[in-house]
Each structure stands twice: as C-alpha cells, then as structure tokens.
Design a protein around this motif. Structure first.
Motif, PDB file in Angstrom:
ATOM      1  N   ILE A 113      31.041  22.733  36.298  1.00 39.51           N
ATOM      2  CA  ILE A 113      30.745  24.050  35.712  1.00 39.51           C
ATOM      3  C   ILE A 113      29.232  24.108  35.506  1.00 39.51           C
ATOM      4  O   ILE A 113      28.734  23.952  34.381  1.00 39.51           O
ATOM      5  CB  ILE A 113      31.504  24.232  34.390  1.00 39.51           C
ATOM      6  N   GLU A 114      28.505  24.286  36.604  1.00 40.65           N
ATOM      7  CA  GLU A 114      27.047  24.323  36.559  1.00 40.65           C
ATOM      8  C   GLU A 114      26.568  25.507  37.375  1.00 40.65           C
ATOM      9  O   GLU A 114      27.320  26.047  38.177  1.00 40.65           O
ATOM     10  CB  GLU A 114      26.458  23.038  37.189  1.00 40.65           C
ATOM     11  N   ASP A 115      25.299  25.900  37.189  1.00 42.51           N
ATOM     12  CA  ASP A 115      24.761  27.028  37.945  1.00 42.51           C
ATOM     13  C   ASP A 115      24.939  26.800  39.440  1.00 42.51           C
ATOM     14  O   ASP A 115      25.346  27.680  40.180  1.00 42.51           O
ATOM     15  CB  ASP A 115      23.284  27.252  37.618  1.00 42.51           C
ATOM     16  N   THR A 116      24.614  25.626  39.885  1.00 43.48           N
ATOM     17  CA  THR A 116      24.870  25.264  41.272  1.00 43.48           C
ATOM     18  C   THR A 116      26.007  24.262  41.252  1.00 43.48           C
ATOM     19  O   THR A 116      25.857  23.156  40.736  1.00 43.48           O
ATOM     20  CB  THR A 116      23.617  24.621  41.901  1.00 43.48           C
ATOM     21  N   THR A 117      27.137  24.694  41.775  1.00 36.92           N
ATOM     22  CA  THR A 117      28.323  23.859  41.642  1.00 36.92           C
ATOM     23  C   THR A 117      28.569  23.075  42.917  1.00 36.92           C
ATOM     24  O   THR A 117      28.051  23.416  43.980  1.00 36.92           O
ATOM     25  CB  THR A 117      29.551  24.720  41.312  1.00 36.92           C
ATOM     26  N   ASP A 118      29.401  22.032  42.801  1.00 28.46           N
ATOM     27  CA  ASP A 118      29.794  21.289  43.983  1.00 28.46           C
ATOM     28  C   ASP A 118      31.094  21.835  44.564  1.00 28.46           C
ATOM     29  O   ASP A 118      31.643  21.274  45.493  1.00 28.46           O
ATOM     30  CB  ASP A 118      29.943  19.795  43.635  1.00 28.46           C
ATOM     31  N   GLY A 119      31.585  22.944  43.998  1.00 26.18           N
ATOM     32  CA  GLY A 119      32.848  23.512  44.478  1.00 26.18           C
ATOM     33  C   GLY A 119      32.625  24.424  45.669  1.00 26.18           C
ATOM     34  O   GLY A 119      31.725  25.256  45.654  1.00 26.18           O
ATOM     35  N   GLY A 120      33.427  24.274  46.698  1.00 24.38           N
ATOM     36  CA  GLY A 120      33.351  25.168  47.855  1.00 24.38           C
ATOM     37  C   GLY A 120      34.042  26.486  47.543  1.00 24.38           C
ATOM     38  O   GLY A 120      34.738  26.614  46.527  1.00 24.38           O
ATOM     39  N   GLU A 121      33.847  27.452  48.427  1.00 22.71           N
ATOM     40  CA  GLU A 121      34.389  28.797  48.237  1.00 22.71           C
ATOM     41  C   GLU A 121      35.904  28.763  47.941  1.00 22.71           C
ATOM     42  O   GLU A 121      36.368  29.391  46.996  1.00 22.71           O
ATOM     43  CB  GLU A 121      34.102  29.620  49.504  1.00 22.71           C
ATOM     44  N   LYS A 126      40.422  29.518  44.120  1.00 17.47           N
ATOM     45  CA  LYS A 126      41.724  29.075  43.594  1.00 17.47           C
ATOM     46  C   LYS A 126      41.649  28.880  42.075  1.00 17.47           C
ATOM     47  O   LYS A 126      42.595  29.175  41.360  1.00 17.47           O
ATOM     48  CB  LYS A 126      42.139  27.770  44.273  1.00 17.47           C
ATOM     49  N   TYR A 127      40.512  28.385  41.621  1.00 16.53           N
ATOM     50  CA  TYR A 127      40.315  28.175  40.179  1.00 16.53           C
ATOM     51  C   TYR A 127      39.266  29.161  39.682  1.00 16.53           C
ATOM     52  O   TYR A 127      38.315  28.776  39.007  1.00 16.53           O
ATOM     53  CB  TYR A 127      39.869  26.744  39.897  1.00 16.53           C
ATOM     54  N   ARG A 128      39.452  30.407  40.028  1.00 12.37           N
ATOM     55  CA  ARG A 128      38.439  31.401  39.690  1.00 12.37           C
ATOM     56  C   ARG A 128      38.172  31.413  38.186  1.00 12.37           C
ATOM     57  O   ARG A 128      37.052  31.672  37.750  1.00 12.37           O
ATOM     58  CB  ARG A 128      38.886  32.782  40.183  1.00 12.37           C
ATOM     59  N   TYR A 129      39.206  31.154  37.375  1.00 13.16           N
ATOM     60  CA  TYR A 129      39.015  31.168  35.916  1.00 13.16           C
ATOM     61  C   TYR A 129      38.030  30.096  35.470  1.00 13.16           C
ATOM     62  O   TYR A 129      37.409  30.231  34.422  1.00 13.16           O
ATOM     63  CB  TYR A 129      40.348  31.036  35.172  1.00 13.16           C
ATOM     64  N   MET A 561      44.364  32.531  44.059  1.00 13.84           N
ATOM     65  CA  MET A 561      44.611  32.013  42.716  1.00 13.84           C
ATOM     66  C   MET A 561      46.057  32.289  42.289  1.00 13.84           C
ATOM     67  O   MET A 561      46.773  31.383  41.891  1.00 13.84           O
ATOM     68  CB  MET A 561      43.639  32.647  41.720  1.00 13.84           C
ATOM     69  N   ILE A 562      46.475  33.554  42.400  1.00 15.88           N
ATOM     70  CA  ILE A 562      47.842  33.880  41.970  1.00 15.88           C
ATOM     71  C   ILE A 562      48.819  33.773  43.133  1.00 15.88           C
ATOM     72  O   ILE A 562      50.014  33.965  42.963  1.00 15.88           O
ATOM     73  CB  ILE A 562      47.927  35.298  41.346  1.00 15.88           C
ATOM     74  N   ASP A 563      48.310  33.495  44.333  1.00 15.92           N
ATOM     75  CA  ASP A 563      49.137  33.376  45.525  1.00 15.92           C
ATOM     76  C   ASP A 563      49.892  34.673  45.823  1.00 15.92           C
ATOM     77  O   ASP A 563      51.125  34.707  45.901  1.00 15.92           O
ATOM     78  CB  ASP A 563      50.109  32.194  45.390  1.00 15.92           C
ATOM     79  N   ALA A 564      49.127  35.734  45.992  1.00 16.81           N
ATOM     80  CA  ALA A 564      49.691  37.032  46.364  1.00 16.81           C
ATOM     81  C   ALA A 564      49.015  37.482  47.664  1.00 16.81           C
ATOM     82  O   ALA A 564      47.868  37.120  47.901  1.00 16.81           O
ATOM     83  CB  ALA A 564      49.432  38.069  45.274  1.00 16.81           C
ATOM     84  N   PRO A 565      49.706  38.254  48.505  1.00 13.97           N
ATOM     85  CA  PRO A 565      51.087  38.729  48.349  1.00 13.97           C
ATOM     86  C   PRO A 565      52.097  37.603  48.481  1.00 13.97           C
ATOM     87  O   PRO A 565      51.762  36.506  48.885  1.00 13.97           O
ATOM     88  CB  PRO A 565      51.229  39.739  49.493  1.00 13.97           C
ATOM     89  N   ALA A 566      53.359  37.928  48.145  1.00 17.33           N
ATOM     90  CA  ALA A 566      54.414  36.922  48.186  1.00 17.33           C
ATOM     91  C   ALA A 566      55.727  37.613  48.539  1.00 17.33           C
ATOM     92  O   ALA A 566      55.821  38.842  48.514  1.00 17.33           O
ATOM     93  CB  ALA A 566      54.531  36.240  46.818  1.00 17.33           C
ATOM     94  N   ALA A 567      56.716  36.817  48.870  1.00 16.60           N
ATOM     95  CA  ALA A 567      58.044  37.373  49.129  1.00 16.60           C
ATOM     96  C   ALA A 567      58.595  37.985  47.842  1.00 16.60           C
ATOM     97  O   ALA A 567      58.218  37.575  46.747  1.00 16.60           O
ATOM     98  CB  ALA A 567      58.971  36.275  49.619  1.00 16.60           C
TER      99      ALA A 567
END
Lengths: 584, 584
Positions: A113-121, A126-129, A561-567
């Motif tokens: 959780i830093e200004d420049t993160t090591d997380g890819g797009e 997926k963890y937008r929160y 993140m919420i996995d939509a759309p879905a069946a």
C-alpha cells in the motif's frame, strides 16, 4: 467516535494533548527496545512510538505483534519528535502510546500500500478495495468529486437545473449497441439502458425546462477498446432559445472555470477551428495544440518531379520535427517501422534532414533538389536542425497516419506537458459520414443534429458536403465534449430519418414520441455532453480514465473484484420468459 | 440568443426599454381592435399587447393567428399597463410588440397548461413534456434539484466524498428481485442493476475512504405497489470509525439543515424512540408524531368482564379521537366499514363516546360500567367530547390496524399538516424477522447489519429477540432513511449468512469478495440511505413521489410516453445468446 483526531492533523500545537487515533498500520520499525509505527488513515500518517522506558512491557508486546494493515485504535500523548520529518504535515510530532486496541487484524496484503506499488493491474483490480487505500488512487477519486462539485455549482448558479432522466428506457438500433434489460412484468419486452439521455433532454426543452444538466451514467455495449468502459459518466447539458454561439460561450465558461478553479490556470479565450481546418492543419478533429508541428501540404512543391509515389498520391503532407536532425539513421528506421505497424498503417515515409549549415539531405535526393527541399521546409515550417517527415496517399488516410506520428513524436519530445492546458472548439462538423460497409450515410453526431440551415438544399445533391451546427470541445488532444444545435421541427427531423435510411414506420416506432413532441411547440434548442471520466483524467494530468473510476471494468467488461457478470438462477430466467441459446 | 430578457423579470424599471422575449403563447384575448397575449417561459409570464392604433395591420393579423402553445419570439417596447396585475412580478408592465416571429407552431395540446389542469394522470404521463410546462410540475423538479444540491454541499463541506459505484454488478437472490442485464461478451452471463450500492460502499470503507456519499439510482424488480417505482434515487452514505451515535448525529444534522435551508423551519433536536416503543405507542415503526392520538393499551382495564372477544385477545388497544363524540351513528358505522376493508382487515371496533357531562356511552355498555370506561379514557388520554376507538386481537395485527385508523382519522381531522415537520429516530430494530412462508428468519434490514454486540449470544436461543444496531429516520409518518452499523469481521458475517440460510458455498459465491475484504483490515463502519424521491416529496409538502420525478413509470413499470419496455430485434437476442420462452 473511534478517534479524537485524524492521522493528518496533529502538529506542534497539540504537544502534550491526549489524543485517540484510529487507522491502519502502514509500517513498523522494531528496534527491540523501541518500536515506531506509522498509523495511516485517509488524511495522512502519524508516527506512534513505544519504548521500553515509557511503555509497559505488555503494550510493547502488543505493538510487536501488529502486522501491516491491521486496524488499530490508540490513545496516547502528543510529543515532539527527536528526528523530524519535514515531508509530512505531522512530521514534527509523534504519539507516545498508552493504550492500543486492535479493531481488526489483516492478512498480508497481496501488494504494498504505497504510492508506487508492486501490484500489477490485474491484482490491483481484484483487490481494488486495497488499491483505493493507496494515495494516488484515493486522491484521484477525491479529485473527481471536486470536479463534479465544481461543475454542479457553476451550472446551478447559472440557473441550470439537474434533472434525473430514466435509466430504464427503450432500445434503438441506431448508434452503438444497447444493453437491454428484460422486463418481467411485460413478457417478451425489454428496456434498454441509455447510451445518453439525448431524447429526454430534448423533451425537457420541449417541456420548457430551458437549462438542463445532469451528471449521469451512460451505457454502451461495444467491443471494448483500450480505455473504454461499458458504463461511463457524462455531464449532459441542454439549453433552449439559444444559438450555437450561446452554447459555445456558456460551456467555454464552464471549462475555463474548471481549469482555473481546479488547476489554477487561466487559459483565456478558446481558439475556434472548423473541422476542415483541423483536419488540414493537424490531420485530426481533436488536435493537440499545446505544440506546433502543424501539417504542411506539399502537393504543389512535390508533384512536379519524377517521383511517382508522390505524383500518384491524393495528398503529400509533412511535419517538421524540432531537433529531429539529431536522429540517427537507426532512429529514423525505427520511426518508419512504427508508422508501418498495422495500428498506423502507412506504407513508408520520406524524410528530409535540415542541416545546421542550411543544406538538406533527404531520402529522395534522387528526385528533388535543394530548392525543392527548401520549399518543403518552408511549407512545414522546418528550421535548421529539424527533421521533415513526409507521408503521401489518400487524403483522409494519410492525415490520420501523419497525425498519429505527430502525436507520438510530441510525446517522445516531451511536448505534451500534463500541466499545460490548451482547449479549443472544433466547429462545422460534417452532418453525415459515408459508411463503406453499409453503403449509406450515417449521422456523424446523431440523427437529431441540425444541418446548417443554409445548406439544407445541398442535402439533395451533395449530402457529404453538408455541414452541421455541431461542435466538439477539445483539450490537449482529447475530445472532452461534443454537441450540436438540434432539429426542432417535425419536417426536418422526418427528412433526416429518411436520409439515414429509416422507413417512416421505423422512425415512428422508435422516435414517435419525439416527433409528436415537436408538434406541440418545440423551442429551438441545443446542447453538449462532456465525458466526465476523460475530463477528470486530463485535468488530473493523466490520460487513463480507469485510474479515475472507483470500480472499473476490464477490457472484457468484467468486474474482476466481484466477478461479474455471472450466471443467474434458472428461476430468474423463467420469470423473465427467457432461455439461454448458447452456440455449441 | 433568442431573447434579451426572460418572461419573469421585466418591471417598471424597464419601461421604454426595447426588449426581445421568446416563449410560449399561454393565453390570448382578442377584442378585435386590441389583442393581449400572455407569453410564458420557465421564469414567468409577460403580457404582450397589439392594438390597431399602434400596431401595423400585418402584425395584428399575425397576432390573431397565434394558437395556444405556439413558440414565438417578439421584440417590442416595455410600457406601463393600464390595469395592473398585482399577482405576478411582471404585472405592472406589458410589451407593445413591434416584431413577431413564429419559431414553431403547435397543435392544440391535449390538456390545458395551467396550475390545475383538465388532464388526467394517463394523458399527463403520455404527454409528460407538456405536463412539465405546468408550474407545479416544473417547480417540483426545480425543488428536487435544490434539495439534491443542498445535500451535496452539506456533505462535501464535511469531508464526504461522492464516489460513483458501478451500475453493472452481480445478481444476488437475497432481498428483492434484481433487474438483470445479459452480457454479450460473456455468453450466458448476466449483470444485475444495483438495488443499492451496499457492498460497494462497504468496500470503500475497507478502502479507507472514510466518509462516502452518493446520490444514485437504484433498481428493484418488484410488483409495483402504488407509488413505488422500479428505479428510484437514494442518498447513499457510509462512514468508517464511527459508532451508531456518530451516524445519528451526522445525519440528524443533515436533515435538520435541509428542513431549515429548504423550508425555513427549525426542528431542533430529534426525539429517539426504540422500535418496541414506537410499536407500542403508535402501532407503527414510522410514527407520525405531528399529532397525539397515542395508543392506550387496555388489557388491564378491559379483560376483567364477560366480554369474551376482549378476553380472548392478545391485545386490547384504543385511541382517543379529538372531538370524535360529534360523529353521528352513521359516521361511526362508516368508520367501522373502513377498518373492515381488506386493506385494513379488522373484524370490528368497539367505541366509547366521551360526553361533555363527563359520562360515557359505549357500544359495549352491556359489559362495562362507567368506571371501566373512565379507566379506558384515562389510558387513551380521551377528554370530554372525544371518541375512543378500541380494537382487539393479535398484537402485531391489531397494532397495524389501529395505526391505519389513527392515520386515516388524523388525515380527516387535518392533523397531518404539510408545513409542519416532525422528524424522529426509531432505533433498536430487531435483527431478524420470521417469515411464515419460508419458515425461516430473514434479515430485517439486510444481511450486513450488526447485531447488538451484547446480544450476539442470544442469537442461539432467541434469535427473534436480538436487536440490531439499526435505525430509521422518520419524517411525518414516512421512513425517509434507514441504516445500520455493519458487521466488519468475517466470522460474524459468516455466522449471519449461516443464520439466514446461506450455505458457505452460496455465501462465498455471492459475497466472497466482501468476506475476502474483511480479511484485510476492515474498519468498523456504518451508514444510512435516504430515499430521495420521498424525502423531496415530503419536504415539498406532498406524499406522491411520482410528482417529483421527471419521467416516472406507471404501476406496470411502463413509460407510457416513450412506450417502453418494447420488443427488441431478433438479432439483438441472438447476439445475447437468448431466446424468448413465452408461456402460451
């Protein structure tokens, strides 16, 4: 309340105060006898301190066990820091903690959780929160809110009324593809989600509402190109009893106000350019005029020699690249590769080096002499040390290609400065554009756009030449808004539908209510719609709209993140009188 | 610009000015030698005058031919009126017209464009664009805008950030029925339109956003009761690091501010009442406390005689109707008929007349003596001249019935004054409610609501008795908002899903992202959502939300103006991999 103060507000003035803070464990440094923790919330970071001398061993133990992103509530005394941090507002103080309560534990987050993160797009989405906890993302969302509030206050103060139009409307095959919503209560029937509130805002004008706006979600079921979203936000506006000039002035005012209010930059009066001129000078109907590199048309000075490629071309056109003579042969080859990529699609490029001694060296020296090349330099405005890049071919294609090259080079040269703002109006758009696929004309803006009244006759003979009372507002090479004066009488509207290939029955079925409305005293009216996502991104000095949307979808229209759309449940389908019809 | 002024602004100060106005022909009076026309726009009405002496015969002729609702532009001179109209701001002047241009003609509208129209509901909805020209409808829409702006400014000034959450989300079978949106790009899958942004606002809290709001459309595919809309607007709010008390104070502040700002009324501190108390005193969890008529429970003073109906009842309860002793026998019979209607469903009513001489006359004098009835009067607060109405039966049913009677009588007695505002908080709602049909507990608020921490143990033994940290804000007998403190840890949330009959797999499939989010440091949080449509209607002194929505749908969920929903093209269905499955 879980806190007496936020983590962004304590300064020297609070020294010796007892305070309670709540937030996330951003970082901790454990020296054994001393522990420092950076406590973070939306407003900033405050340093907590625990030390053997002043902190109970129990509390030391608690502090040692805190992991990153644990949510804690602490009470303690504000004390002056030994080593101050001038980079943050709370850098003069720290909190000597006397009580600590873990409000919630946390697993180790999948990225920092830093200004420049090591997380890819993908991970960030997926963890937008968690991504939103990062300063740049949160600041973008707060910035968006500020822009939206500034728009609302500006327009409200000028008697505009924000009116909510419906989201469950009717599908119209014209334009992009609609998202549809099956109606359970009306078997076999569907609502559509609006691509824009276009017809409703026109009906509000018929209803005498006079000055309307709405910040509103719109929907398009398109195959997503990069940086397009299936749902997007418009600042949708309409005015009655106005001419084009009034609309341009009103929304130039709004845009100028936003740039001033939000960025502190005074951009003055906006230049205006016709569509034809923009295409001629920049090869683009949304020119970036923060920099020059205007097109120089070279037909007159390049089609008199034996160079058959140019002689066969509808248009020969070049730009001068400032300082481009410093490019190596390899650099230029790479540039030629770049314009040959399918995304650009040029076949080749002629170039001219403008040497410091006033001579020219070109890739077509076999055909052209120094005098010819001097004329090219004149036409493109090239100076000593520049490189002239020349493309040739069909007018529209070659302009588009050269425009792509111009933008790419400007980007590389650092001419597209994110803190400079160069707005302009592009006016007099063509009313219609020819579609090769369907072999018919389509409305360039939409079927409600008014042709220039003096050109209506021309529709019969040269429809492609007819200009519309349509305009775009362009900022830094992006269309941030567009609109038109609308047709407000039934006859012209019926004629337009006819030109666009609607049978009278189709026109009635789809837009009968609008045609009916025009029979009951429709006032002259027109409007504009801004793309808020893009406007905010550009004002924020960026070009990716996804970074300014809280929960964006990916290029397949998925919310990962919420996995939509879905069946959905079979019973849901049954209630809607629908069956899946999956192709094998 | 088609006008120099609006039709609402010219006064004596403008006399002798040359002005240009544009608007609709509201009315015309033709005396032959003199014609007066009321020209109307959004801002008001200005009288135009044409007369034989000062007006050219050509212009007189033009004026004669103007029909109602024609759109015209006129130029003329402001002159003082001979007979002034003190009822309108422009009543001192009129315009002596020198130029007249018809901007658009009009058919005769299907109803009159007057404050009180001759158009019925159906016609008004079909021609809503004409209905909006009427002052009351337009004023309602402008009023709605003002309320929304006041909300936005109030919350923004207090660090709340308006964040747009997505409209294309995931369907969840819990709660009301979702509208679904088939995804073309994800074959066989569907988005759902949000019933509220509940999970997204909670994720924003996990994301550290701290103070969120949004004025946002929500959707419910319910069988529509009167005055329900399939799409409706919420003021959706959430805060982190707060307790219930903080939320109540914040949004009591907002509501008090709105009533003060919009209506000029200072309502002071809001009373608070538990759900149990509200049910006991008013038989209703959204009591209208603008007037008294509180319930008096009579079990102690009515179950000691031979009247078996009362003796068998779980609850005997009455209200005192002020001045009700003046009702004739016929009036009372009608009242009894009213409560026997299936919508209320009472079997009968016992009544007691409180005579001016201090004696009582009841419909059960056979069983009860004056002393008994005096006790009833005491319990219900009845005074001389009142009528006591008494119902009996199962507690919940009889309270609901008596509450309906209380509201009806208050309406008839003019006690529900639209310019009086009586807000209150109802707190401590039950966490769960028993559903007879499915034989299981449902979440009364929603499955994310936190039980009162000290009562969590009680869930195992007496789930129906567990109270939640849930609250409603009630204004004049309407729930204008409701919310709760949320669960913010995975264990409690999993337990709640379990109580509500979700298997762990179902819970994971539908709310996995939220449960995951709770693993990464979710802060304590809670919120509230106001129904904007109803809030605006009540502040506007009305109770029908449809009058405050620009383009409402009817009770079948249809927009009769645009005729939606409607059939769509087969190709559209094919692209969505869907087939109609209409029951024969």
């Amino acid at each position: 309340m879980y806190r007496s103060h936020t983590c962004g507000e304590l300064t020297k003035n609070h020294i010796n105060n007892t305070v309670t803070l709540a937030g996330w464990v951003h970082k901790s440094r454990d020296k054994g006898f001393m522990i420092w923790i950076d406590l973070r919330d939306r407003y900033g970071i405050t340093q907590l301190i625990f030390d053997e001398e002043r902190t109970s061993s129990e509390l030391m133990e608690q502090a040692k066990n805190l992991g990153r992103e644990f949510v804690v509530q602490i009470t303690g005394t504000v004390i002056e820091r030994a080593s101050k941090n001038p980079n943050i507002p709370t850098g003069d103080i720290e909190i000597l903690v006397s009580e600590l309560k873990v409000l919630n534990a946390s697993l180790t987050p999948p990225f920092t959780i830093e200004d420049t993160t090591d997380g890819g797009e993908d991970l960030r989405m997926k963890y937008r929160y968690l991504d939103i906890r990062r300063n740049p993302v949160r600041e973008n969302l707060v910035f968006r809110h500020k822009v939206a509030m500034a728009v609302r206050n500006y327009l409200s103060e000028r008697d505009f009324v924000e009116v909510e139009t419906p989201y469950l409307i009717k599908s119209t095959p014209e334009g992009a593809r609609d998202f549809v919503v099956p109606s359970r209560m009306n078997e076999g029937q569907f609502y559509a989600l609006p691509q824009s509130p276009q017809t409703f805002k026109q009906l509000l004008m018929v209803g005498g509402m006079d000055k309307y706006f709405q910040i509103v979600k719109c929907f398009r079921d398109e195959d997503l190109r990069a940086d397009r979203q299936p749902e997007f936000t418009q600042i949708d506006c309409e005015m009655a009893f106005v001419e084009q000039e009034d609309i341009l002035n009103t929304f130039e005012g709004l845009t100028r106000h936003l740039i001033k209010e939000i960025k502190g930059v005074d951009v003055g009066e906006f230049p205006r350019m016709t569509y034809d001129e923009a295409m001629k000078r920049y090869g683009n109907d949304k020119p970036d005029i923060r920099f020059g590199m205007e097109f120089g048309e070279l037909n007159d000075v390049a089609q008199h020699k034996e160079f058959t490629i140019f002689n066969a071309a509808e248009l020969v056109v070049g730009i001068a690249v400032p300082g481009g003579n410093s490019y190596s042969r390899k650099d230029i080859d790479k540039l030629i590769d770049w314009i040959r990529r399918p995304q650009v699609g040029a076949l080749g490029m002629v170039y001219v080096r403008c040497n410091d001694d006033g001579t020219y060296k070109s890739s077509v020296d076999k055909f052209y002499d120094q005098e010819d090349l001097a004329n090219w330099a004149k036409a493109t405005g090239a100076k000593k040390g520049d490189l002239i890049c020349v493309l040739s071919g069909d007018t529209h294609k070659v302009r588009t290609q050269l425009s792509a090259l111009r933008m790419e080079l400007a980007e590389r040269l650092g001419l597209r400065k994110s803190d400079e703002f160069a707005p302009l109006w592009v006016v007099d758009f063509p009313l219609l554009e020819w579609d090769e696929e369907t072999k018919r004309y389509h409305a360039m803006h939409h079927p409600f756009t008014s042709p220039k009244p003096e050109q209506i006759e021309l529709l019969k003979t040269n429809p492609g030449d007819v200009k519309a009372n349509a305009y775009d507002i362009v900022l830094n090479g992006n269309e941030i808004g567009g609109g038109s004066i609308r047709i407000h009488d039934k006859e012209t509207q019926a004629m337009m539908f006819d030109y666009l290939g609607f049978t009278p029955e189709e026109a009635k079925a789809q837009f009968g209510f609008l045609m009916d409305a025009f029979e009951y005293g429709a006032p002259p009216h027109g409007g504009i719609a801004f793309g808020l996502d893009r406007l905010v991104a550009i004002l924020g000095g960026q070009e990716t709209i996804r970074d300014f949307i809280a929960f964006p979808k990916n290029n397949s229209g998925r919310d990962v993140m919420i996995d939509a759309p879905a069946a959905i449940d079979t019973t849901q389908l049954q209630e809607l009188s629908l069956k899946l019809d999956i192709k094998a």
